[in-house]
Write an enzyme that holds these catalytic residues in place. Structure first.
Site, PDB file in Angstrom:
ATOM      1  N   PRO A   8       7.303  52.067 -35.092  1.00  0.00           N
ATOM      2  CA  PRO A   8       6.115  52.707 -34.514  1.00  0.00           C
ATOM      3  C   PRO A   8       6.086  52.535 -32.986  1.00  0.00           C
ATOM      4  O   PRO A   8       6.492  51.498 -32.463  1.00  0.00           O
ATOM      5  CB  PRO A   8       4.936  51.988 -35.175  1.00  0.00           C
ATOM      6  CG  PRO A   8       5.489  50.792 -35.848  1.00  0.00           C
ATOM      7  CD  PRO A   8       6.966  50.981 -36.021  1.00  0.00           C
ATOM      8  N   VAL A   9       5.619  53.602 -32.319  1.00  0.00           N
ATOM      9  CA  VAL A   9       5.635  53.620 -30.846  1.00  0.00           C
ATOM     10  C   VAL A   9       4.425  52.853 -30.289  1.00  0.00           C
ATOM     11  O   VAL A   9       3.356  52.832 -30.905  1.00  0.00           O
ATOM     12  CB  VAL A   9       5.604  55.100 -30.374  1.00  0.00           C
ATOM     13  CG1 VAL A   9       5.495  55.205 -28.853  1.00  0.00           C
ATOM     14  CG2 VAL A   9       6.855  55.814 -30.851  1.00  0.00           C
TER      15      VAL A   9
ATOM     16  N   GLY B 148       4.057  47.139 -29.985  1.00  0.00           N
ATOM     17  CA  GLY B 148       4.507  45.754 -29.822  1.00  0.00           C
ATOM     18  C   GLY B 148       5.806  45.441 -30.525  1.00  0.00           C
ATOM     19  O   GLY B 148       6.221  44.292 -30.580  1.00  0.00           O
ATOM     20  N   LEU B 149       6.480  46.466 -31.071  1.00  0.00           N
ATOM     21  CA  LEU B 149       7.721  46.201 -31.804  1.00  0.00           C
ATOM     22  C   LEU B 149       8.970  46.636 -31.030  1.00  0.00           C
ATOM     23  O   LEU B 149      10.064  46.654 -31.573  1.00  0.00           O
ATOM     24  CB  LEU B 149       7.674  46.877 -33.181  1.00  0.00           C
ATOM     25  CG  LEU B 149       6.585  46.352 -34.123  1.00  0.00           C
ATOM     26  CD1 LEU B 149       6.593  47.103 -35.448  1.00  0.00           C
ATOM     27  CD2 LEU B 149       6.738  44.861 -34.383  1.00  0.00           C
ATOM     28  N   GLY B 150       8.782  47.019 -29.781  1.00  0.00           N
ATOM     29  CA  GLY B 150       9.935  47.263 -28.914  1.00  0.00           C
ATOM     30  C   GLY B 150      10.594  48.612 -29.092  1.00  0.00           C
ATOM     31  O   GLY B 150      11.804  48.743 -28.856  1.00  0.00           O
ATOM     32  N   SER B 151       9.822  49.630 -29.462  1.00  0.00           N
ATOM     33  CA  SER B 151      10.456  50.926 -29.732  1.00  0.00           C
ATOM     34  C   SER B 151      11.146  51.496 -28.490  1.00  0.00           C
ATOM     35  O   SER B 151      12.243  52.050 -28.591  1.00  0.00           O
ATOM     36  CB  SER B 151       9.449  51.937 -30.301  1.00  0.00           C
ATOM     37  OG  SER B 151       8.604  52.388 -29.286  1.00  0.00           O
TER      38      SER B 151
ATOM     39  N   ALA C  88      12.550  49.899 -25.857  1.00  0.00           N
ATOM     40  CA  ALA C  88      13.812  49.196 -25.574  1.00  0.00           C
ATOM     41  C   ALA C  88      14.858  49.553 -26.621  1.00  0.00           C
ATOM     42  O   ALA C  88      16.055  49.656 -26.310  1.00  0.00           O
ATOM     43  CB  ALA C  88      13.569  47.691 -25.539  1.00  0.00           C
ATOM     44  N   ALA C  89      14.411  49.760 -27.850  1.00  0.00           N
ATOM     45  CA  ALA C  89      15.370  50.104 -28.914  1.00  0.00           C
ATOM     46  C   ALA C  89      15.956  51.498 -28.687  1.00  0.00           C
ATOM     47  O   ALA C  89      17.157  51.715 -28.899  1.00  0.00           O
ATOM     48  CB  ALA C  89      14.697  50.018 -30.286  1.00  0.00           C
TER      49      ALA C  89
ATOM     50  N   ASP D 172      12.024  41.510 -24.501  1.00  0.00           N
ATOM     51  CA  ASP D 172      12.147  42.598 -25.492  1.00  0.00           C
ATOM     52  C   ASP D 172      13.569  43.161 -25.519  1.00  0.00           C
ATOM     53  O   ASP D 172      14.194  43.271 -26.577  1.00  0.00           O
ATOM     54  CB  ASP D 172      11.164  43.737 -25.168  1.00  0.00           C
ATOM     55  CG  ASP D 172       9.725  43.331 -25.398  1.00  0.00           C
ATOM     56  OD1 ASP D 172       9.488  42.149 -25.686  1.00  0.00           O
ATOM     57  OD2 ASP D 172       8.842  44.201 -25.277  1.00  0.00           O
TER      58      ASP D 172
HETATM   59  C1  MEV Z   1       5.809  42.282 -24.941  1.00  0.00           C
HETATM   60  O1  MEV Z   1       6.600  42.472 -26.098  1.00  0.00           O
HETATM   61  C2  MEV Z   1       5.861  40.865 -24.490  1.00  0.00           C
HETATM   62  C3  MEV Z   1       5.026  40.542 -23.276  1.00  0.00           C
HETATM   63  O2  MEV Z   1       5.134  39.140 -23.060  1.00  0.00           O
HETATM   64  C4  MEV Z   1       5.491  41.293 -22.056  1.00  0.00           C
HETATM   65  C5  MEV Z   1       6.840  40.801 -21.540  1.00  0.00           C
HETATM   66  O3  MEV Z   1       7.276  39.708 -21.881  1.00  0.00           O
HETATM   67  O4  MEV Z   1       7.440  41.541 -20.754  1.00  0.00           O
HETATM   68  C6  MEV Z   1       3.557  40.859 -23.485  1.00  0.00           C
END
Ligand code: MEV
Length: 308
Positions: free
Chosen positions: A91-92, A95-98, A100-101, A142
């Site tokens: 999911p975009v 918080g799951l890094g879409s 960067a992936a 990430d």
């Molecule tokens: C985001 O996945 C993690 C944060 O700590 C941001 C970062 O580390 O760049 C919120």
């Protein structure tokens, strides 16, 4: 047809504080992936299955074209005449890094097309460059966990440390369904910090200390203690104002249903939270998360990941 992929990630503990030099732990979520396939075309172009978006211009100001340009430069090749088709189960803005992936998968696919390899660290650097263009002041955690696809203990500007996990740990990842760009929460914590460093620094230090405790517990394998520390991490993240009623609601629902610990994961405000469960409590906690409004719940396990 040439294909490449990259995994999602989950920040176990230490998000936000990691931007300020504290340690954090992140793990790959290998079941959620971005897939890129390339087939011959008249020119280099990108199609995104989810949005139907098609990008024909390599000069366009998008993360995909940025990673493509950086990778082509690193490979010293001209844009190949291929259509890169991008699909994702991540999911975009959750918080799951879409993001960067996507970058990692596009870079890997271009390497394959060129018939060349780039060192993993180079790909990590390229993905980080694109992260910087889109996320302000990312710590680099990430891209690192996604590119290496191994659990990491991460301190900004230090060599990455791969960690050993000596006990099986089972997690549920629950999605609030609320997209929340990391850039905004990271920027808000920055303002909070600059406004009152004496109040915020001790919170960041406390998060760093509990990340060290979790790191030790991952080796000795005490899931109950890890759970309690994760929940404590969530309380510190609340103090940094990056939780939300929806995230708190899911955290409380998981704990009440018997999770060993629960916290938001990633940038916060929306996106995903994680709950540490046992095989016995997993079904009950999953039901409770869905009943509390989670739009999706994923399962992932960590076990026997060895040190480099
Ligand atoms: C985001 O996945 C993690 C944060 O700590 C941001 C970062 O580390 O760049 C919120």
């Amino acid at each position: 047809m040439i294909t490449a992929s990259a995994c999602a990630k989950m920040i176990l503990c230490g998000e936000h504080a990691v931007v300020y030099g504290q340690p954090a732990i992140a793990v790959p979520v290998s079941d959620l992936r971005v897939m890129v396939s390339a087939k011959p075309a008249e020119q280099l172009m990108f199609t995104l299955a989810d949005t139907g978006l098609q990008i024909l211009d390599l000069a366009a100001d998008a993360a995909i074209t940025q990673i493509a340009r950086l990778t082509l430069d690193a490979l010293h090749i001209a844009p190949p005449p291929v259509e890169m088709h991008i699909t994702s189960t991540i999911p975009v803005a959750s918080g799951l890094g879409s993001g960067a992936a996507v970058s990692a998968a596009v870079a890997r696919c271009l390497c394959q097309i060129a018939g060349k390899t780039l060192p993993v660290e180079t790909i990590n650097q390229l993905v980080y460059e694109v992260e910087k263009m889109h996320h302000g002041t990312p710590s680099g955690i990430d891209n690192t966990v996604i590119v290496y696809e191994r659990p990491i203990y991460f301190v900004r500007n230090q060599a990455v440390e791969f960690i050993s996990i000596n006990t099986p740990l089972h997690f549920l990842i629950a999605d609030t369904g609320i997209p929340a760009p990391t850039k905004i929460s990271v920027g808000d914590v920055r303002r909070l910090y600059e406004h009152d460093p004496e109040k915020i620094q001790p919170i960041l230090d406390a998060i760093g200390a509990l990340v060290c405790d979790i790191q030790q517990q991952l080796q000795t394998g005490n899931a109950e203690t890890i759970g309690a520390l994760l929940t404590q991490n969530h309380q510190y993240l609340q103090q940094l104002t990056v939780s939300s009623p929806e995230l708190d609601n899911l955290v409380n629902a998981a704990l009440q249903a018997g999770a060993l610990g629960a916290k938001l994961s990633g940038g916060g405000r929306g996106g995903n939270m994680l709950a540490l469960v046992t095989p016995e409590t997993l079904p009950t906690v999953k039901t409770a998360l869905l009943a509390a409004g989670a739009v999706r719940v994923y399962e992932t396990s960590l076990m026997g990941a060895n040190k480099a």
